[in-house]
Design an enzyme around this catalytic site. Structure first.
Site, mmCIF file in Angstrom:
data_model
loop_
_atom_site.group_PDB
_atom_site.id
_atom_site.type_symbol
_atom_site.label_atom_id
_atom_site.label_comp_id
_atom_site.label_asym_id
_atom_site.label_seq_id
_atom_site.Cartn_x
_atom_site.Cartn_y
_atom_site.Cartn_z
ATOM 1 N N TYR A 113 -2.186 6.015 -4.557
ATOM 2 C CA TYR A 113 -3.231 7.037 -4.435
ATOM 3 C C TYR A 113 -2.782 8.251 -5.251
ATOM 4 O O TYR A 113 -1.595 8.569 -5.294
ATOM 5 C CB TYR A 113 -3.426 7.448 -2.964
ATOM 6 C CG TYR A 113 -4.164 6.427 -2.128
ATOM 7 C CD1 TYR A 113 -5.455 6.025 -2.453
ATOM 8 C CD2 TYR A 113 -3.576 5.872 -0.998
ATOM 9 C CE1 TYR A 113 -6.141 5.102 -1.678
ATOM 10 C CE2 TYR A 113 -4.255 4.946 -0.210
ATOM 11 C CZ TYR A 113 -5.544 4.575 -0.562
ATOM 12 O OH TYR A 113 -6.215 3.665 0.211
ATOM 13 N N THR A 140 -5.930 2.909 -6.763
ATOM 14 C CA THR A 140 -7.207 2.758 -6.055
ATOM 15 C C THR A 140 -8.108 3.930 -6.404
ATOM 16 O O THR A 140 -7.731 5.088 -6.214
ATOM 17 C CB THR A 140 -6.957 2.679 -4.538
ATOM 18 O OG1 THR A 140 -6.161 1.516 -4.293
ATOM 19 C CG2 THR A 140 -8.253 2.559 -3.758
ATOM 20 N N HIS A 153 -13.703 -1.923 -1.640
ATOM 21 C CA HIS A 153 -12.741 -1.626 -0.566
ATOM 22 C C HIS A 153 -13.131 -2.358 0.733
ATOM 23 O O HIS A 153 -13.006 -1.828 1.829
ATOM 24 C CB HIS A 153 -12.699 -0.114 -0.333
ATOM 25 C CG HIS A 153 -11.342 0.419 0.034
ATOM 26 N ND1 HIS A 153 -10.565 1.123 -0.831
ATOM 27 C CD2 HIS A 153 -10.636 0.370 1.192
ATOM 28 C CE1 HIS A 153 -9.441 1.500 -0.233
ATOM 29 N NE2 HIS A 153 -9.461 1.032 0.998
ATOM 30 N N LYS A 177 -8.275 -0.360 -9.128
ATOM 31 C CA LYS A 177 -8.898 -1.102 -8.014
ATOM 32 C C LYS A 177 -10.086 -0.309 -7.489
ATOM 33 O O LYS A 177 -9.930 0.841 -7.076
ATOM 34 C CB LYS A 177 -7.863 -1.304 -6.905
ATOM 35 C CG LYS A 177 -8.417 -1.955 -5.647
ATOM 36 C CD LYS A 177 -7.282 -2.269 -4.686
ATOM 37 C CE LYS A 177 -7.757 -2.928 -3.425
ATOM 38 N NZ LYS A 177 -8.420 -2.027 -2.496
ATOM 39 N N SER A 195 0.826 -1.205 0.000
ATOM 40 C CA SER A 195 0.000 0.000 0.000
ATOM 41 C C SER A 195 0.863 1.260 0.000
ATOM 42 O O SER A 195 1.982 1.262 0.527
ATOM 43 C CB SER A 195 -0.880 -0.020 1.250
ATOM 44 O OG SER A 195 -1.498 1.215 1.466
HETATM 45 C C1 LIG Z 1 -7.341 -2.736 7.447
HETATM 46 C C2 LIG Z 1 -7.483 -2.543 5.974
HETATM 47 C C3 LIG Z 1 -6.667 -1.619 5.314
HETATM 48 C C4 LIG Z 1 -6.775 -1.435 3.935
HETATM 49 N N1 LIG Z 1 -5.924 -0.568 3.305
HETATM 50 C C5 LIG Z 1 -6.020 -0.407 1.961
HETATM 51 C C6 LIG Z 1 -5.130 0.474 1.274
HETATM 52 O O1 LIG Z 1 -4.245 1.081 1.866
HETATM 53 N N2 LIG Z 1 -5.291 0.616 -0.063
HETATM 54 C C7 LIG Z 1 -6.265 -0.057 -0.764
HETATM 55 O O2 LIG Z 1 -6.376 0.118 -1.968
HETATM 56 N N3 LIG Z 1 -7.096 -0.913 -0.136
HETATM 57 C C8 LIG Z 1 -6.998 -1.106 1.190
HETATM 58 N N4 LIG Z 1 -7.845 -1.974 1.824
HETATM 59 C C9 LIG Z 1 -8.841 -2.744 1.023
HETATM 60 C C10 LIG Z 1 -8.258 -4.092 0.592
HETATM 61 O O3 LIG Z 1 -7.210 -3.952 -0.337
HETATM 62 C C11 LIG Z 1 -9.346 -4.973 -0.034
HETATM 63 O O4 LIG Z 1 -9.955 -4.284 -1.097
HETATM 64 C C12 LIG Z 1 -10.412 -5.407 0.972
HETATM 65 O O5 LIG Z 1 -9.843 -5.660 2.233
HETATM 66 C C13 LIG Z 1 -11.123 -6.652 0.480
HETATM 67 O O6 LIG Z 1 -12.136 -7.031 1.364
HETATM 68 P P1 LIG Z 1 -11.945 -8.168 2.494
HETATM 69 O O7 LIG Z 1 -11.181 -7.556 3.622
HETATM 70 O O8 LIG Z 1 -13.347 -8.505 2.855
HETATM 71 O O9 LIG Z 1 -11.198 -9.328 1.864
HETATM 72 C C14 LIG Z 1 -7.754 -2.163 3.202
HETATM 73 C C15 LIG Z 1 -8.566 -3.099 3.869
HETATM 74 C C16 LIG Z 1 -8.441 -3.282 5.234
HETATM 75 C C17 LIG Z 1 -9.322 -4.299 5.916
#
Ligand SMILES: Cc1cc2nc3c(=O)[nH]c(=O)nc-3n(C[C@H](O)[C@H](O)[C@H](O)COP(=O)(O)O)c2cc1C
Length: 381
Positions: A132, A158, A278, A254, A109
């Site tokens: 980002y 994203t 997300h 994404k 990330s």
């Molecule tokens: C704690 C946490 C932090 C996340 N941080 C980012 C991030 O920095 N950038 C991003 O594009 N998605 C982020 N996501 C989204 C994940 O990449 C992903 O799309 C999502 O967790 C998928 O759903 P799931 O947790 O049900 O598998 C984050 C998700 C969580 C749970």
């Protein structure tokens, strides 16, 4: 409860809940507003049933897939997530090591806590850099060049976080970076001293993807302010088209949810899209990714790699998404809870369980290769 007591997503979540201070657990676990999308992401898989075939000779199963030109030994990858060293002191190092052991892709990330260069040098498994878009175009160009020099395989922009989601659990606990805990939030840290000891006795917490470009030291800029002050809500398709041209390699968006946007992604030269909301952390009430997958695959699946993430907790969830036409499936919390519970050993156990489930489920479905899965295997209720 120990790692060996964890047999599925719910067990890892429970172990993570016991080990993490409440505000951190809730940051991972929670979603936006009423968390309807968060819940629906997993429920949507239950509205679809598998129809197996039998007696097809399933001695050997090949789980490999090719995604954006890269071969993955598993059709499941670790989606990029922020702040991993807050969850376990090894953070991204643990996740990358586990992904590499199982031959799959991992995301780093923009808000990652280990540098993309260090991870690229240490592991050869495909690496995604999650980006980002900043107001400062020079900064965007510099960050792309940095990722290229590091040898990142896939650029992943994203596009569902044009503004921050309303995470009410975090408002209640005061979770933010730097910490601005409420009294109740502080108490939650006080009753988990082991986490605190680990946090202070390991390398200082950093955001190395941003450190060179943005002054986040000593609490100068919080992550909340980084989103509102530095990221560009006026970003449009032509800005992304320029980024795609500059990157001139595998480029993935994404957070695509509509057919119209999926078509635009193809037009501007993207090579992949992730159907994603997300993890229910942004627009609550948004449709579940799995519910939205088929129409996007039908519209663009022959011209671009369609991936999906959101709510995946089981091998059978993955098989359902692949049967609809996803090229691979991303997981977030599925590996974050194991990371929090037990670091690298936790993530490895989670991927091991996923691999075993997929192998077993493929055999029970009568399939020996992912390419044999199709919509003929599915019925919607
Ligand atoms: C704690 C946490 C932090 C996340 N941080 C980012 C991030 O920095 N950038 C991003 O594009 N998605 C982020 N996501 C989204 C994940 O990449 C992903 O799309 C999502 O967790 C998928 O759903 P799931 O947790 O049900 O598998 C984050 C998700 C969580 C749970």
């Amino acid at each position: 409860m120990r790692l060996t007591d964890c047999h599925n997503f719910h067990d890892f979540r429970e172990l993570a809940r016991r080990r993490l201070p409440g505000p951190i657990f809730n940051y991972i676990d929670g979603g936006a507003d009423d968390e309807v999308t968060l819940r629906r992401n997993t429920e949507s898989f239950e509205c679809c049933d598998l129809v197996p075939n039998i007696l097809r000779g399933v001695g050997e199963v090949d789980l490999s897939v090719t995604v954006m030109g890269r071969r993955l030994a598993l059709p499941v990858y670790c989606s990029p997530t922020a702040l991993q060293r807050l969850f376990h002191h090894d953070g991204e190092r643990a996740v990358a090591a586990a992904a590499s052991r199982y031959g799959t892709m991992f995301g780093v990330s923009s808000l990652g806590t280990v540098s993309l260069e260090e991870l690229r040098k240490a592991y050869s498994t495909p690496q995604v850099y999650q980006f980002y878009f900043h107001k400062d175009r020079g900064l965007n160009r510099a960050m792309l060049e940095r990722a290229r020099t590091a040898g990142v395989d896939i650029m992943m922009l994203t596009v569902d976080s044009i503004t921050g989601g309303n995470r009410e659990r975090d408002l209640r606990t005061g979770f933010s970076i730097p910490f601005r805990l409420t009294l109740a939030g502080m108490l939650q840290f006080a009753i988990k001293p082991r986490w605190g000891i680990n946090y202070v006795s390991h390398e200082r917490f950093k955001l190395p993807q941003l450190d060179q470009h943005v002054d986040m030291s000593g609490g100068a800029l919080s992550i909340g302010r980084y989103f509102t002050e530095m990221l560009d809500p006026s970003m449009k398709w032509n800005d992304v088209a320029e980024m795609v041209r500059q990157w001139n390699g595998q480029f993935c968006l994404k957070g695509i949810m509509s057919v119209a946007d999926a078509k635009r992604a193809v037009e501007i030269g993207c090579t992949g899209i992730v159907v994603s909301n997300h993890g229910g952390r942004q627009l609550d009430g948004s449709r579940a990714s799995f519910d939205q997958l088929a129409e996007i695959v039908d519209a663009v699946g022959d011209r671009i790699n369609v991936l999906m993430d959101g709510g995946v907790q089981r091998g059978t969830h993955v098989l359902k998404a692949l049967s609809l036409g996803a090229k691979a499936v991303g997981v977030g919390r599925y590996y974050l809870f194991p990371l929090a519970a037990a670091g690298q050993a936790g993530v490895e156990r989670a991927l091991e369980l996923m691999q075993t489930e997929l192998q077993r489920d493929m055999k029970l479905m009568g399939c020996t290769a992912i390419s044999q899965l199709s919509r003929a295997n599915l019925r919607f209720r």
